[in-house]
Design a protein around this motif. Structure first.
Motif, PDB file in Angstrom:
ATOM      1  N   SER A 148       4.489  11.477  -3.312  1.00 17.25           N
ATOM      2  CA  SER A 148       4.764  12.287  -2.123  1.00 17.25           C
ATOM      3  C   SER A 148       4.659  11.429  -0.864  1.00 17.25           C
ATOM      4  O   SER A 148       3.971  10.403  -0.853  1.00 17.25           O
ATOM      5  CB  SER A 148       3.771  13.447  -2.022  1.00 17.25           C
ATOM      6  OG  SER A 148       2.457  12.974  -1.805  1.00 17.25           O
ATOM      7  N   ILE A 149       5.357  11.872   0.182  1.00 16.49           N
ATOM      8  CA  ILE A 149       5.303  11.162   1.464  1.00 16.49           C
ATOM      9  C   ILE A 149       3.887  11.204   2.035  1.00 16.49           C
ATOM     10  O   ILE A 149       3.382  10.217   2.565  1.00 16.49           O
ATOM     11  CB  ILE A 149       6.290  11.788   2.475  1.00 16.49           C
ATOM     12  CG1 ILE A 149       7.736  11.653   1.977  1.00 16.49           C
ATOM     13  CG2 ILE A 149       6.134  11.132   3.843  1.00 16.49           C
ATOM     14  CD1 ILE A 149       8.212  10.227   1.885  1.00 16.49           C
ATOM     15  N   GLY A 150       3.249  12.378   1.905  1.00 13.51           N
ATOM     16  CA  GLY A 150       1.878  12.518   2.410  1.00 13.51           C
ATOM     17  C   GLY A 150       0.926  11.561   1.732  1.00 13.51           C
ATOM     18  O   GLY A 150       0.090  10.924   2.381  1.00 13.51           O
ATOM     19  N   THR A 173      -1.125   8.418   3.352  1.00 14.31           N
ATOM     20  CA  THR A 173      -2.577   8.387   3.223  1.00 14.31           C
ATOM     21  C   THR A 173      -3.054   7.020   2.757  1.00 14.31           C
ATOM     22  O   THR A 173      -3.987   6.435   3.327  1.00 14.31           O
ATOM     23  CB  THR A 173      -3.067   9.463   2.241  1.00 14.31           C
ATOM     24  OG1 THR A 173      -2.715  10.750   2.741  1.00 14.31           O
ATOM     25  CG2 THR A 173      -4.579   9.383   2.057  1.00 14.31           C
ATOM     26  N   VAL A 174      -2.414   6.486   1.713  1.00 14.50           N
ATOM     27  CA  VAL A 174      -2.790   5.165   1.195  1.00 14.50           C
ATOM     28  C   VAL A 174      -2.507   4.087   2.239  1.00 14.50           C
ATOM     29  O   VAL A 174      -3.301   3.165   2.429  1.00 14.50           O
ATOM     30  CB  VAL A 174      -2.035   4.866  -0.116  1.00 14.50           C
ATOM     31  CG1 VAL A 174      -2.307   3.429  -0.571  1.00 14.50           C
ATOM     32  CG2 VAL A 174      -2.457   5.845  -1.201  1.00 14.50           C
ATOM     33  N   PHE A 175      -1.379   4.221   2.937  1.00 17.95           N
ATOM     34  CA  PHE A 175      -1.022   3.292   4.017  1.00 17.95           C
ATOM     35  C   PHE A 175      -2.123   3.265   5.077  1.00 17.95           C
ATOM     36  O   PHE A 175      -2.568   2.197   5.516  1.00 17.95           O
ATOM     37  CB  PHE A 175       0.314   3.725   4.631  1.00 17.95           C
ATOM     38  CG  PHE A 175       0.788   2.855   5.765  1.00 17.95           C
ATOM     39  CD1 PHE A 175       1.624   1.777   5.531  1.00 17.95           C
ATOM     40  CD2 PHE A 175       0.403   3.119   7.075  1.00 17.95           C
ATOM     41  CE1 PHE A 175       2.061   0.969   6.574  1.00 17.95           C
ATOM     42  CE2 PHE A 175       0.826   2.320   8.127  1.00 17.95           C
ATOM     43  CZ  PHE A 175       1.667   1.237   7.872  1.00 17.95           C
ATOM     44  N   PHE A 176      -2.588   4.446   5.468  1.00 15.85           N
ATOM     45  CA  PHE A 176      -3.630   4.562   6.489  1.00 15.85           C
ATOM     46  C   PHE A 176      -4.952   3.978   5.998  1.00 15.85           C
ATOM     47  O   PHE A 176      -5.641   3.271   6.752  1.00 15.85           O
ATOM     48  CB  PHE A 176      -3.811   6.030   6.872  1.00 15.85           C
ATOM     49  CG  PHE A 176      -4.924   6.270   7.857  1.00 15.85           C
ATOM     50  CD1 PHE A 176      -4.773   5.921   9.188  1.00 15.85           C
ATOM     51  CD2 PHE A 176      -6.125   6.833   7.447  1.00 15.85           C
ATOM     52  CE1 PHE A 176      -5.807   6.129  10.100  1.00 15.85           C
ATOM     53  CE2 PHE A 176      -7.154   7.052   8.337  1.00 15.85           C
ATOM     54  CZ  PHE A 176      -6.991   6.698   9.674  1.00 15.85           C
ATOM     55  N   ILE A 177      -5.317   4.231   4.744  1.00 19.23           N
ATOM     56  CA  ILE A 177      -6.575   3.720   4.202  1.00 19.23           C
ATOM     57  C   ILE A 177      -6.561   2.198   4.176  1.00 19.23           C
ATOM     58  O   ILE A 177      -7.561   1.546   4.507  1.00 19.23           O
ATOM     59  CB  ILE A 177      -6.823   4.291   2.784  1.00 19.23           C
ATOM     60  CG1 ILE A 177      -7.137   5.788   2.867  1.00 19.23           C
ATOM     61  CG2 ILE A 177      -7.970   3.555   2.093  1.00 19.23           C
ATOM     62  CD1 ILE A 177      -7.263   6.467   1.521  1.00 19.23           C
ATOM     63  N   CYS A 178      -5.421   1.613   3.790  1.00 21.42           N
ATOM     64  CA  CYS A 178      -5.306   0.145   3.794  1.00 21.42           C
ATOM     65  C   CYS A 178      -5.529  -0.407   5.198  1.00 21.42           C
ATOM     66  O   CYS A 178      -6.223  -1.417   5.381  1.00 21.42           O
ATOM     67  CB  CYS A 178      -3.932  -0.283   3.282  1.00 21.42           C
ATOM     68  SG  CYS A 178      -3.685  -0.066   1.500  1.00 21.42           S
ATOM     69  N   GLY A 200       0.816  -1.210   0.000  1.00 23.95           N
ATOM     70  CA  GLY A 200       0.000   0.000   0.000  1.00 23.95           C
ATOM     71  C   GLY A 200       0.848   1.257   0.000  1.00 23.95           C
ATOM     72  O   GLY A 200       0.545   2.224  -0.702  1.00 23.95           O
ATOM     73  N   ALA A 201       1.919   1.238   0.796  1.00 24.23           N
ATOM     74  CA  ALA A 201       2.817   2.394   0.842  1.00 24.23           C
ATOM     75  C   ALA A 201       3.495   2.600  -0.513  1.00 24.23           C
ATOM     76  O   ALA A 201       3.601   3.739  -0.997  1.00 24.23           O
ATOM     77  CB  ALA A 201       3.858   2.192   1.934  1.00 24.23           C
TER      78      ALA A 201
END
Length: 361
Positions: free
Chosen positions: A38-40, A44-49, A28-29
């Motif tokens: 971007s890091i942000g 964000t994708v990491f958190f959504i997963c 996901g990251a």
């Protein structure tokens, strides 16, 4: 079929789920970095997963309990097949192929075009999925409602958690087709609240859900009967496997559709829900091997009440949006209450046995 209890620790049961979590969140990251640069965006994708994984676990814990209830009567061979092939079908079939199939049918395009659409035009892909929510909710809600009602409308059921309901349901279960009549009555009520084409779509999809349940029950009964005629040890095979796969699909409908409220990226959804599905598998194995349903007599009741609540919520979602967090917490709360009631019952039984042994009673 009784399973020998094992001494596997909780961490041992969750080993592969934890590995899937690490790999999935890493993917996901990487996906977030590739799509946003971007890091942000990556975070964000990491958190959504991670959120999708938790959502899937909360929505599907009752699924694990029902799976365990069916698996305990299956042969070891078919248990293994469900926990290997079944999880592949659950992760790849329901979390990836199913959403693509909906778009293929709704948009009238080929499978490859659907994949391209998901990657290049996620907004359009999400729109098509959301438009398909009504028939999916009607189909899945009807199937799950039949699953829940069949459990309670059972004249052989003699253990009751909420007696005020369950005793009457067990008593009147001898009336043929009472579950079907109840479901059809609800279908008529909800279809009357919809208008025009939506009402027709709801009724037709609900009928298909009902027919699917009856077909699965029929096929399962015929297969298990033929297997029993060959050898008693072969019972609980292909018929039970098909039943569990369709059941898992019905549970997955709500999670897949609800995931589009968080992201429109099919691949992010597949990662998040796939991680959650692995935990459901781990919980299923633990419930079977530890014989948890035997030790906590009302846990199964809580799961089937959660199924009934979920089925009604799926019906209501054809009229109003209900946040997935409410669906997940509702099911988890019912299972938690059932577990608490089971623990109280066990303590009361232990106290009664202690009093008997001391001659107090």
């Amino acid at each position: 079929m009784n399973q020998p209890q094992t001494h596997t620790t909780l961490l041992g049961y969750l080993k592969w789920s934890i590995i899937a979590t690490v790999v999935g969140l890493a993917l996901g990251a990487v996906l977030g970095w590739q799509t946003t640069g971007s890091i942000g965006g990556m975070l964000t994708v990491f958190f959504i997963c991670a959120v999708l994984a938790v959502l899937e676990i909360s929505l599907s814990f009752d699924n694990a309990i029902v799976n365990a209830n069916k698996l305990k009567d299956m042969t070891p061979v078919w248990q293994h097949r469900f926990l290997t092939w079944g999880i592949l079908i659950a992760v790849f079939g329901m979390r990836i192929v199913f959403p693509l199939l909906i778009v293929v049918i709704a948009a009238g395009i080929g499978p490859i075009d659907a994949v391209v659409l998901a990657a290049a035009q996620p907004e359009e892909y999400a729109r098509i999925m959301n438009e398909a929510h009504l028939p999916i909710a009607a189909f899945g809600g009807t199937f799950l409602m039949m699953v829940g009602l069949t459990y309670f409308f059972n004249h052989e059921k003699d253990v009751h958690w909420i007696s005020v309901f369950e005793k009457y349901m067990s008593r009147y279960s001898t009336i043929k087709g009472i579950e079907i009549a109840f479901v059809l009555l609800l279908v008529l009520v909800f279809s009357s609240l919809l208008e025009g084409e939506e009402s027709d779509t709801f009724v037709m999809s609900a009928i298909y859900g009902l027919l699917t349940f009856l077909a699965v029950e029929l096929i399962g009964g015929l297969l298990d009967a033929s297997q029993q005629a060959m050898t008693e040890a072969a019972r609980g095979g292909l018929g039970a496997f098909i039943y569990l796969e369709v059941l898992d699909a019905s549970f997955s409908f709500d999670g897949v559709i609800g995931a589009f409220a968080l992201t429109q990226n099919l691949f992010v959804i597949a990662i998040g829900l796939g991680i959650g599905a692995m935990y459901v598998r781990s919980m299923t194995i633990m419930l079977v091997e530890k014989e948890t349903l035997t030790h906590y007599r009302y846990l199964e009741h809580g799961a089937f009440y959660a199924i009934l609540i979920l089925s009604v919520i799926m019906y209501v979602q054809t009229l109003y949006h209900i946040p997935e967090v409410i669906t997940g917490l509702g099911g988890a709360s019912l299972i938690g209450l059932a577990l608490w009631s089971s623990i109280r019952y066990n303590r009361a039984e232990q106290q009664r046995e202690t009093d008997l042994s001391r001659g107090h009673i």
